[in-house]
Design a protein around this motif. Structure first.
Motif, PDB file in Angstrom:
ATOM      1  N   HIS A   3       0.859  -1.184   0.000  1.00 19.33           N
ATOM      2  CA  HIS A   3       0.000   0.000   0.000  1.00 19.33           C
ATOM      3  C   HIS A   3       0.898   1.238   0.000  1.00 19.33           C
ATOM      4  O   HIS A   3       1.557   1.543   0.998  1.00 19.33           O
ATOM      5  CB  HIS A   3      -0.920   0.012   1.226  1.00 19.33           C
ATOM      6  N   VAL A   4       0.912   1.938  -1.126  1.00 18.74           N
ATOM      7  CA  VAL A   4       1.864   3.032  -1.331  1.00 18.74           C
ATOM      8  C   VAL A   4       1.164   4.386  -1.314  1.00 18.74           C
ATOM      9  O   VAL A   4       0.158   4.594  -1.999  1.00 18.74           O
ATOM     10  CB  VAL A   4       2.603   2.857  -2.667  1.00 18.74           C
ATOM     11  N   LEU A   5       1.715   5.304  -0.524  1.00 26.14           N
ATOM     12  CA  LEU A   5       1.265   6.695  -0.509  1.00 26.14           C
ATOM     13  C   LEU A   5       2.174   7.506  -1.425  1.00 26.14           C
ATOM     14  O   LEU A   5       3.405   7.384  -1.354  1.00 26.14           O
ATOM     15  CB  LEU A   5       1.369   7.278   0.900  1.00 26.14           C
ATOM     16  N   TYR A   6       1.580   8.346  -2.258  1.00 22.41           N
ATOM     17  CA  TYR A   6       2.385   9.227  -3.121  1.00 22.41           C
ATOM     18  C   TYR A   6       1.939  10.671  -2.969  1.00 22.41           C
ATOM     19  O   TYR A   6       0.743  10.972  -2.886  1.00 22.41           O
ATOM     20  CB  TYR A   6       2.241   8.859  -4.599  1.00 22.41           C
ATOM     21  N   ASP A   7       2.916  11.569  -2.943  1.00 18.06           N
ATOM     22  CA  ASP A   7       2.621  12.998  -3.065  1.00 18.06           C
ATOM     23  C   ASP A   7       3.902  13.694  -3.504  1.00 18.06           C
ATOM     24  O   ASP A   7       4.989  13.106  -3.444  1.00 18.06           O
ATOM     25  CB  ASP A   7       2.118  13.586  -1.749  1.00 18.06           C
ATOM     26  N   ALA A   8       3.769  14.912  -3.947  1.00 15.67           N
ATOM     27  CA  ALA A   8       4.932  15.717  -4.333  1.00 15.67           C
ATOM     28  C   ALA A   8       4.874  17.023  -3.571  1.00 15.67           C
ATOM     29  O   ALA A   8       3.792  17.526  -3.256  1.00 15.67           O
ATOM     30  CB  ALA A   8       4.927  15.979  -5.832  1.00 15.67           C
ATOM     31  N   THR A   9       6.041  17.567  -3.270  1.00 16.80           N
ATOM     32  CA  THR A   9       6.084  18.864  -2.613  1.00 16.80           C
ATOM     33  C   THR A   9       6.969  19.796  -3.416  1.00 16.80           C
ATOM     34  O   THR A   9       8.035  19.410  -3.890  1.00 16.80           O
ATOM     35  CB  THR A   9       6.595  18.738  -1.154  1.00 16.80           C
ATOM     36  N   ALA A  40       5.712   6.550   0.168  1.00 16.69           N
ATOM     37  CA  ALA A  40       5.791   5.990   1.515  1.00 16.69           C
ATOM     38  C   ALA A  40       4.987   4.708   1.594  1.00 16.69           C
ATOM     39  O   ALA A  40       4.012   4.510   0.853  1.00 16.69           O
ATOM     40  CB  ALA A  40       5.267   6.987   2.545  1.00 16.69           C
ATOM     41  N   ASP A  41       5.414   3.822   2.496  1.00 14.47           N
ATOM     42  CA  ASP A  41       4.659   2.600   2.791  1.00 14.47           C
ATOM     43  C   ASP A  41       3.541   2.985   3.751  1.00 14.47           C
ATOM     44  O   ASP A  41       3.805   3.417   4.880  1.00 14.47           O
ATOM     45  CB  ASP A  41       5.598   1.573   3.431  1.00 14.47           C
ATOM     46  N   ASN A  42       2.305   2.858   3.332  1.00 11.29           N
ATOM     47  CA  ASN A  42       1.201   3.291   4.185  1.00 11.29           C
ATOM     48  C   ASN A  42       1.105   2.476   5.474  1.00 11.29           C
ATOM     49  O   ASN A  42       0.642   2.975   6.496  1.00 11.29           O
ATOM     50  CB  ASN A  42      -0.129   3.194   3.424  1.00 11.29           C
ATOM     51  N   LYS A  43       1.550   1.230   5.447  1.00 11.03           N
ATOM     52  CA  LYS A  43       1.476   0.381   6.634  1.00 11.03           C
ATOM     53  C   LYS A  43       2.451   0.830   7.716  1.00 11.03           C
ATOM     54  O   LYS A  43       2.089   0.955   8.888  1.00 11.03           O
ATOM     55  CB  LYS A  43       1.758  -1.073   6.260  1.00 11.03           C
ATOM     56  N   LYS A  64      12.944  11.106  10.093  1.00  9.09           N
ATOM     57  CA  LYS A  64      11.527  11.004  10.440  1.00  9.09           C
ATOM     58  C   LYS A  64      10.984   9.594  10.279  1.00  9.09           C
ATOM     59  O   LYS A  64       9.935   9.264  10.828  1.00  9.09           O
ATOM     60  CB  LYS A  64      10.698  11.970   9.585  1.00  9.09           C
ATOM     61  N   ASN A  65      11.692   8.758   9.520  1.00  8.90           N
ATOM     62  CA  ASN A  65      11.221   7.392   9.319  1.00  8.90           C
ATOM     63  C   ASN A  65      11.175   6.616  10.626  1.00  8.90           C
ATOM     64  O   ASN A  65      12.055   6.775  11.478  1.00  8.90           O
ATOM     65  CB  ASN A  65      12.122   6.658   8.325  1.00  8.90           C
TER      66      ASN A  65
END
Length: 272
Positions: free
Chosen positions: A48-54, A66-69, A262-263
């Protein structure tokens, strides 16, 4: 602390009892290196992958996965923009290294959605509920005077608050009633009028989003939004603004070190 909490060199010098010049040399040394955010062996386990850009000023953009889990950032790369070919090159590499997500949770960026579909055709594409709602609202002028626009804005706001099947059904009923009531009115408006353009864009966008925003109701492991990354981005930008004068290379390293610290679980220290 300099990266994750925004401490100044002066503050670190006072806390550590080292000179400011020593602190600066140490920071410069570590900013000349980049941490490895992910062991390639871990990629096959991420489903389960989260994606965003900044974005930063002057077109600086970081693509982040990011790994959503585990909420672990496993990919962060600097690009000029959310360009199809650059994103495709990076995601093809991740696929080659074993990344086979079941679900991809992302904002409504059409370019990235296209890349995801081309690279991982069998994955479920969960659009961020918040982005879908807010983008609909952005199409509607804040001072829109038509009742159709005002009511659609209220429905879009309700969409962002959906947390259960009951909420979804209430939203769908409200939206269906809105379409039955106002779509004939929208079609009657001159196609070149501002009212037609804003309401038609908002309605079309929301209607197209509906097929991809409710998967989270069937699977608790699917996030309904990308807020986790958005909150990290907010803290990242607040901290990096306190350190003016970073070179492009050092800024890229700063961003990657920020995610590294932060990980939840640290990985191999260096890429090279």
């Amino acid at each position: 602390m300099w990266i994750t909490q925004g401490y100044t060199v002066k503050q670190l010098s006072k806390l550590s009892e080292h000179s400011q010049s020593t602190i600066r040399r140490t920071l410069k040394y570590w900013l000349s290196k980049e941490p490895n955010l992910c062991d390639e062996k871990e990629l096959s386990k991420i489903k389960h992958v989260l994606y965003d850009a900044t974005y930063f000023h002057r077109g600086n953009c970081f693509l982040v996965l990011a790994d959503n889990k585990t909420k672990k950032i496993f990919f962060c790369e600097f690009v000029r923009s959310e360009n199809y070919q650059q994103a495709r090159n990076y995601f093809d590499r991740l696929k080659a290294f074993g990344l086979r997500p079941k679900v991809l949770i992302s904002d409504a960026n059409q370019t990235i959605l296209k890349v995801f579909q081309d690279v991982w055709a069998n994955a479920i594409m969960q659009r961020c509920l918040i982005h879908a709602s807010f983008q609909t609202i952005r199409f509607l002028h804040k001072n829109s005077k038509t009742k159709a626009a005002q009511d659609l804005k209220s429905i879009a706001i309700a969409c962002s608050r959906i947390k259960s099947q009951k909420n979804k059904e209430e939203f769908e009923n409200a939206y269906t009633n809105w379409r039955l009531k106002y779509e004939p009115f929208i079609k009657s408006l001159p196609n070149e009028s501002y009212e037609y353009k804003e309401i038609n864009k908002a309605n079309t966008f929301l209607k197209d989003s509906l097929k991809d925003i409710f998967y989270f109701l069937k699977d608790r492991q699917i996030a309904s939004n990308t807020n986790y990354l958005e909150n990290l981005f907010k803290t990242l930008k607040e901290n990096i603004r306190r350190h003016n004068g970073l070179t492009k290379k050092h800024k890229i390293a700063f961003v990657k070190w920020f995610f590294f610290f932060k990980n939840p679980k640290k990985t191999t220290l260096f890429e090279h």
